[in-house]
Design a protein around this motif. Structure first.
Motif, PDB file in Angstrom:
ATOM      1  N   UNK A   1     -16.412 -21.840   5.988  1.00  0.00           N
ATOM      2  CA  UNK A   1     -15.926 -23.224   6.012  1.00  0.00           C
ATOM      3  C   UNK A   1     -14.409 -23.365   5.823  1.00  0.00           C
ATOM      4  N   UNK A   2     -13.774 -22.707   4.846  1.00  0.00           N
ATOM      5  CA  UNK A   2     -12.320 -22.894   4.693  1.00  0.00           C
ATOM      6  C   UNK A   2     -11.519 -22.443   5.918  1.00  0.00           C
ATOM      7  N   UNK A   3     -11.924 -21.352   6.522  1.00  0.00           N
ATOM      8  CA  UNK A   3     -11.234 -20.876   7.727  1.00  0.00           C
ATOM      9  C   UNK A   3     -11.372 -21.849   8.888  1.00  0.00           C
ATOM     10  N   UNK A   4     -12.573 -22.408   9.045  1.00  0.00           N
ATOM     11  CA  UNK A   4     -12.798 -23.407  10.093  1.00  0.00           C
ATOM     12  C   UNK A   4     -11.942 -24.645   9.855  1.00  0.00           C
ATOM     13  N   UNK A   5     -11.846 -25.072   8.613  1.00  0.00           N
ATOM     14  CA  UNK A   5     -11.048 -26.257   8.290  1.00  0.00           C
ATOM     15  C   UNK A   5      -9.576 -26.022   8.590  1.00  0.00           C
ATOM     16  N   UNK A   6      -9.074 -24.848   8.248  1.00  0.00           N
ATOM     17  CA  UNK A   6      -7.654 -24.528   8.488  1.00  0.00           C
ATOM     18  C   UNK A   6      -7.355 -24.462   9.985  1.00  0.00           C
ATOM     19  N   UNK A   7      -8.240 -23.846  10.754  1.00  0.00           N
ATOM     20  CA  UNK A   7      -8.032 -23.760  12.206  1.00  0.00           C
ATOM     21  C   UNK A   7      -8.052 -25.152  12.836  1.00  0.00           C
ATOM     22  N   UNK A   8      -8.979 -25.991  12.418  1.00  0.00           N
ATOM     23  CA  UNK A   8      -9.054 -27.358  12.951  1.00  0.00           C
ATOM     24  C   UNK A   8      -7.778 -28.135  12.636  1.00  0.00           C
ATOM     25  N   UNK A   9      -7.289 -28.024  11.417  1.00  0.00           N
ATOM     26  CA  UNK A   9      -6.061 -28.727  11.038  1.00  0.00           C
ATOM     27  C   UNK A   9      -4.860 -28.184  11.805  1.00  0.00           C
TER      28      UNK A   9
ATOM     29  N   UNK B   1       4.421 -26.896  13.806  1.00  0.00           N
ATOM     30  CA  UNK B   1       3.964 -25.511  13.762  1.00  0.00           C
ATOM     31  C   UNK B   1       2.830 -25.372  12.758  1.00  0.00           C
ATOM     32  N   UNK B   2       2.032 -24.309  12.917  1.00  0.00           N
ATOM     33  CA  UNK B   2       0.878 -24.113  12.048  1.00  0.00           C
ATOM     34  C   UNK B   2       1.227 -24.026  10.573  1.00  0.00           C
ATOM     35  N   UNK B   3       2.373 -23.456  10.237  1.00  0.00           N
ATOM     36  CA  UNK B   3       2.756 -23.311   8.840  1.00  0.00           C
ATOM     37  C   UNK B   3       3.337 -24.561   8.218  1.00  0.00           C
ATOM     38  N   UNK B   4       3.628 -25.585   9.023  1.00  0.00           N
ATOM     39  CA  UNK B   4       4.250 -26.798   8.491  1.00  0.00           C
ATOM     40  C   UNK B   4       3.265 -27.684   7.737  1.00  0.00           C
ATOM     41  N   UNK B   5       2.010 -27.665   8.115  1.00  0.00           N
ATOM     42  CA  UNK B   5       1.015 -28.528   7.491  1.00  0.00           C
ATOM     43  C   UNK B   5       0.268 -27.822   6.379  1.00  0.00           C
ATOM     44  N   UNK B   6       0.011 -28.560   5.311  1.00  0.00           N
ATOM     45  CA  UNK B   6      -0.749 -28.034   4.171  1.00  0.00           C
ATOM     46  C   UNK B   6      -2.134 -28.675   4.186  1.00  0.00           C
ATOM     47  N   UNK B   7      -3.167 -27.854   3.949  1.00  0.00           N
ATOM     48  CA  UNK B   7      -4.547 -28.348   3.908  1.00  0.00           C
ATOM     49  C   UNK B   7      -5.189 -27.850   2.621  1.00  0.00           C
ATOM     50  N   UNK B   8      -5.758 -28.781   1.846  1.00  0.00           N
ATOM     51  CA  UNK B   8      -6.470 -28.440   0.619  1.00  0.00           C
ATOM     52  C   UNK B   8      -7.861 -29.050   0.702  1.00  0.00           C
ATOM     53  N   UNK B   9      -8.882 -28.215   0.460  1.00  0.00           N
ATOM     54  CA  UNK B   9     -10.271 -28.669   0.570  1.00  0.00           C
ATOM     55  C   UNK B   9     -10.952 -28.498  -0.777  1.00  0.00           C
ATOM     56  N   UNK B  10     -11.700 -29.519  -1.193  1.00  0.00           N
ATOM     57  CA  UNK B  10     -12.482 -29.463  -2.418  1.00  0.00           C
ATOM     58  C   UNK B  10     -13.866 -30.034  -2.162  1.00  0.00           C
ATOM     59  N   UNK B  11     -14.815 -29.625  -2.949  1.00  0.00           N
ATOM     60  CA  UNK B  11     -16.193 -30.074  -2.759  1.00  0.00           C
ATOM     61  C   UNK B  11     -16.628 -30.934  -3.942  1.00  0.00           C
ATOM     62  N   UNK B  12     -17.343 -32.021  -3.639  1.00  0.00           N
ATOM     63  CA  UNK B  12     -17.943 -32.857  -4.674  1.00  0.00           C
ATOM     64  C   UNK B  12     -19.337 -32.318  -4.945  1.00  0.00           C
ATOM     65  N   UNK B  13     -19.455 -31.450  -5.902  1.00  0.00           N
ATOM     66  CA  UNK B  13     -20.725 -30.759  -6.144  1.00  0.00           C
ATOM     67  C   UNK B  13     -20.692 -29.400  -5.462  1.00  0.00           C
ATOM     68  N   UNK B  14     -21.859 -28.759  -5.311  1.00  0.00           N
ATOM     69  CA  UNK B  14     -21.889 -27.466  -4.626  1.00  0.00           C
ATOM     70  C   UNK B  14     -21.449 -27.632  -3.167  1.00  0.00           C
ATOM     71  N   UNK B  15     -20.597 -26.734  -2.716  1.00  0.00           N
ATOM     72  CA  UNK B  15     -20.090 -26.824  -1.340  1.00  0.00           C
ATOM     73  C   UNK B  15     -21.231 -26.724  -0.340  1.00  0.00           C
ATOM     74  N   UNK B  16     -21.227 -27.615   0.606  1.00  0.00           N
ATOM     75  CA  UNK B  16     -22.172 -27.687   1.720  1.00  0.00           C
ATOM     76  C   UNK B  16     -23.611 -27.962   1.299  1.00  0.00           C
ATOM     77  N   UNK B  17     -23.807 -28.450   0.076  1.00  0.00           N
ATOM     78  CA  UNK B  17     -25.156 -28.854  -0.338  1.00  0.00           C
ATOM     79  C   UNK B  17     -25.482 -30.172   0.359  1.00  0.00           C
ATOM     80  N   UNK B  18     -26.728 -30.339   0.817  1.00  0.00           N
ATOM     81  CA  UNK B  18     -27.088 -31.594   1.495  1.00  0.00           C
ATOM     82  C   UNK B  18     -26.779 -32.815   0.632  1.00  0.00           C
ATOM     83  N   UNK B  19     -26.090 -33.790   1.222  1.00  0.00           N
ATOM     84  CA  UNK B  19     -25.740 -35.016   0.523  1.00  0.00           C
ATOM     85  C   UNK B  19     -24.451 -34.962  -0.273  1.00  0.00           C
ATOM     86  N   UNK B  20     -23.822 -33.806  -0.392  1.00  0.00           N
ATOM     87  CA  UNK B  20     -22.553 -33.719  -1.131  1.00  0.00           C
ATOM     88  C   UNK B  20     -21.398 -34.186  -0.236  1.00  0.00           C
ATOM     89  N   UNK B  21     -20.201 -34.214  -0.787  1.00  0.00           N
ATOM     90  CA  UNK B  21     -19.029 -34.619  -0.010  1.00  0.00           C
ATOM     91  C   UNK B  21     -17.963 -33.535  -0.051  1.00  0.00           C
TER      92      UNK B  21
END
Length: 150
Positions: free
Chosen positions: A67-75, A85-105
């Protein structure tokens, strides 16, 4: 009357010079302003779209490891589409609860620094030379997702 005719003769052509001078004086800053605002607007579009697409890519990943690699490539793709350029943008991902658990954010924060063109070095202490733009996106993980974080 003869004296008035000679003054008219001396004034000929000065309006053209004055108009040309004023036109340059007004148009050059206007072009600079339009170009600068266009670049800042491109940055604003880039950070909001990058946050949204990174969140979607993260939430639809097959596993929490990918998931983190996919998010970085998409951004990075979004940043590149908006001229950053790819290095100009910063991306930070956090999970509300367990990552990728159904119903989480998934919360994605993005940031890009837009340099303002033609700001001379001697005024950088008084005038900002960059504009920092940020965005936040909350992406829900599908409640009917199978498995959770494999």
């Amino acid at each position: 009357m003869a004296g008035g005719a000679s003054f008219r003769h001396l004034d000929r052509g000065s309006m053209t010079v004055e108009v040309a001078f004023l036109l340059v004086l007004l148009v050059v800053p206007l072009f600079y302003l339009v170009g600068t605002l266009g670049r800042v607007q491109a940055g604003a579009y880039a950070v909001t779209a990058a946050a949204r697409e990174a969140g979607r890519a993260f939430a639809t990943a097959d596993s929490a490891d990918l998931a983190p690699g996919r998010a970085r490539v998409a951004a990075d793709l979004v940043y590149a589409a908006h001229g950053f350029d790819g290095g100009e943008g910063v991306v930070t991902v956090g999970c509300g609860g367990p990552c990728l658990a159904p119903g989480s954010t998934v919360q994605v924060d993005t940031q890009v620094v837009v340099p303002l063109p033609l700001v001379p070095d001697f005024v950088r202490s008084a005038v900002p030379a960059t504009v920092t733009l940020t965005a936040r996106h909350l992406e829900p993980v599908d409640a009917f997702r199978e498995g959770g974080s494999r």
